[in-house]
Design a protein around this motif. Structure first.
Motif, mmCIF file in Angstrom:
data_model
loop_
_atom_site.group_PDB
_atom_site.id
_atom_site.type_symbol
_atom_site.label_atom_id
_atom_site.label_comp_id
_atom_site.label_asym_id
_atom_site.label_seq_id
_atom_site.Cartn_x
_atom_site.Cartn_y
_atom_site.Cartn_z
ATOM 1 N N GLN A 223 43.779 46.513 52.893
ATOM 2 C CA GLN A 223 43.402 45.683 54.007
ATOM 3 C C GLN A 223 44.911 45.022 54.324
ATOM 4 O OE1 GLN A 223 40.833 44.936 55.791
ATOM 5 N NE2 GLN A 223 41.733 42.929 56.529
ATOM 6 N N ASP A 224 45.813 44.938 53.492
ATOM 7 C CA ASP A 224 47.067 44.648 53.990
ATOM 8 C C ASP A 224 47.487 45.175 55.174
ATOM 9 O OD1 ASP A 224 47.040 43.563 51.351
ATOM 10 O OD2 ASP A 224 48.630 44.688 50.628
ATOM 11 N N ASN A 225 47.789 44.157 56.138
ATOM 12 C CA ASN A 225 48.187 44.247 57.504
ATOM 13 C C ASN A 225 47.136 44.887 58.193
ATOM 14 O OD1 ASN A 225 50.297 43.929 59.449
ATOM 15 N ND2 ASN A 225 50.808 45.994 59.474
ATOM 16 N N MET A 226 45.981 45.046 58.129
ATOM 17 C CA MET A 226 44.992 45.700 58.680
ATOM 18 C C MET A 226 44.457 45.273 60.017
ATOM 19 S SD MET A 226 43.009 48.216 59.203
ATOM 20 C CE MET A 226 42.654 49.174 57.579
ATOM 21 N N PRO A 227 44.546 43.810 60.384
ATOM 22 C CA PRO A 227 44.330 43.462 61.824
ATOM 23 C C PRO A 227 45.179 43.895 62.737
ATOM 24 C CG PRO A 227 44.073 41.619 59.954
ATOM 25 C CD PRO A 227 44.697 42.855 59.210
ATOM 26 N N SER A 228 46.399 44.057 62.256
ATOM 27 C CA SER A 228 47.537 44.621 63.404
ATOM 28 C C SER A 228 47.539 46.307 63.485
ATOM 29 C CB SER A 228 48.892 44.379 62.851
ATOM 30 O OG SER A 228 49.889 45.011 63.702
ATOM 31 N N PHE A 229 47.104 46.780 62.466
ATOM 32 C CA PHE A 229 46.673 48.242 62.590
ATOM 33 C C PHE A 229 45.635 48.645 63.348
ATOM 34 C CE2 PHE A 229 44.973 52.390 61.119
ATOM 35 C CZ PHE A 229 46.041 53.021 61.062
ATOM 36 N N LEU A 230 44.595 47.768 63.265
ATOM 37 C CA LEU A 230 43.221 47.897 63.760
ATOM 38 C C LEU A 230 43.234 47.768 65.332
ATOM 39 C CD1 LEU A 230 40.070 48.509 63.781
ATOM 40 C CD2 LEU A 230 39.945 46.100 62.956
ATOM 41 N N THR A 231 44.161 46.594 65.779
ATOM 42 C CA THR A 231 44.282 46.441 67.035
ATOM 43 C C THR A 231 45.108 47.395 67.663
ATOM 44 O OG1 THR A 231 44.416 44.009 66.525
ATOM 45 C CG2 THR A 231 45.377 44.691 68.715
ATOM 46 N N ASN B 24 37.544 47.386 53.373
ATOM 47 C CA ASN B 24 37.967 46.622 54.677
ATOM 48 C C ASN B 24 36.957 45.474 55.142
ATOM 49 O OD1 ASN B 24 39.310 49.596 55.876
ATOM 50 N ND2 ASN B 24 40.613 47.760 55.424
ATOM 51 N N ASP B 25 36.211 45.278 53.803
ATOM 52 C CA ASP B 25 35.105 44.275 54.450
ATOM 53 C C ASP B 25 35.951 42.786 54.301
ATOM 54 O OD1 ASP B 25 33.047 42.722 54.726
ATOM 55 O OD2 ASP B 25 32.276 43.287 52.774
ATOM 56 N N ALA B 26 36.390 42.259 55.490
ATOM 57 C CA ALA B 26 37.093 41.122 55.669
ATOM 58 C C ALA B 26 36.848 40.412 57.031
ATOM 59 C CB ALA B 26 38.674 41.511 55.697
ATOM 60 N N GLU B 27 36.758 39.224 56.838
ATOM 61 C CA GLU B 27 36.244 38.528 58.333
ATOM 62 C C GLU B 27 37.583 38.857 59.372
ATOM 63 O OE1 GLU B 27 35.720 33.889 59.480
ATOM 64 O OE2 GLU B 27 36.141 34.177 57.356
#
Length: 281
Positions: free
Chosen positions: A197-205, A227-230
């Motif tokens: 999950q580390d740095n996942m929002p940026s990777f996902l985007t 990756n069950d994260a808000e």
């Protein structure tokens, strides 16, 4: 780019393992990779250098396409005319040159950008088939699968090697695959101990924005419980994609979730799992 006639014949001649690289070279020829990487300037490399940046990158791509990952493996191809001709390489670099130049190019953020941009444009230009995973009415959904894949690098001293969640020492790179065919649209090498999950929002985007031009279907992001994260839900909503994220129960009760589903959901029958009650919230 040289054309290679293809014939089916019986022969006693030696068969080169580099023959299939003609297709790889052809695809590279459809991109602007050479022009863009050769325009990059390295302070330690002369502009009139004998081995161009494109020769170095094409050589590494050729090695990877033949299942080779070690820089030293390039030495076996330095006198292989089929390898250089198929890949469109003027001068095959030595192992030290290959290693050093790639290290230098990796320090330029633009190098990675060029490679990913040309990869995505190639898929679009070649009309690559990306199969949907679900269709309902006139709407189809293209899967965008994101997950970590631990590599076993036990007994090595490479930088970043550490204990993975699989119980061995190695790296835990992160990958994003589009379509049922699994075209990679984003990847990131990570230390073995780094949480998915580390740095996942940026990777996902980034993964979503690269995948979107590849299809007219809606994207369906699929992620595991790690990756069950808000934060990931917020990215999916912001980027207007649908998503399936496996629930991380932690200390939650499965019976409680079944009770919530049966009370607030609508029972559906997918016709595939006999004896299993399925609810749609």
């Amino acid at each position: 780019m040289k054309d290679f006639p293809i014939r089916f014949v019986l022969t006693d001649e030696a068969i080169t393992p580099s023959a299939g690289l003609a297709l790889v070279g052809y695809l590279l020829h459809q991109t602007k990779l050479d022009k863009r990487v050769n325009a990059l300037r390295l302070p330690t490399v002369r502009r009139d250098v004998h081995i161009s940046h494109s020769d170095v990158i094409r050589s590494m791509i050729g090695l990877l396409a033949t299942g080779k990952t070690d820089f030293d493996h390039i030495e076996a191809y330095r006198q292989d005319d089929i390898f250089s001709t198929s890949m469109g390489i003027r001068h095959v670099p030595s192992s030290p040159t290959l290693r050093q130049r790639l290290d230098q190019l990796a320090c330029l953020p633009m190098t990675e950008t060029i490679i990913w941009e040309e990869s995505m444009r190639l898929l679009v230009r070649q009309h690559a088939t990306l199969s949907a995973c679900w269709t309902k009415g006139k709407t189809t959904w293209l899967p965008l699968d994101i997950d970590a894949s631990p590599f076993d690098n036990s007994d090595t001293k490479k930088e970043g090697v550490s204990r993975t969640y699989k119980g061995f020492d190695g790296f835990t790179p992160l990958f994003a695959y589009a379509g049922k065919e699994g075209y990679i649209v984003h990847a990131e090498l990570r230390p073995g101990k780094q949480h998915v999950q580390d740095n996942m929002p940026s990777f996902l985007t980034t993964a979503i924005r690269r995948a979107r031009p590849l299809t007219s279907s809606r994207l369906l992001v699929r992620m595991d419980a790690g990756n069950d994260a808000e934060a990931n839900v917020h990215v999916c909503l912001k980027e207007d994609v649908d998503f399936v994220i496996k629930r991380n129960l932690r200390r939650e009760s499965k019976a409680l979730w079944f009770q919530i589903a049966s009370q607030k959901g609508r029972r559906v029958d997918d016709g595939q799992t006999e004896g299993v009650q399925t609810y749609e919230l």
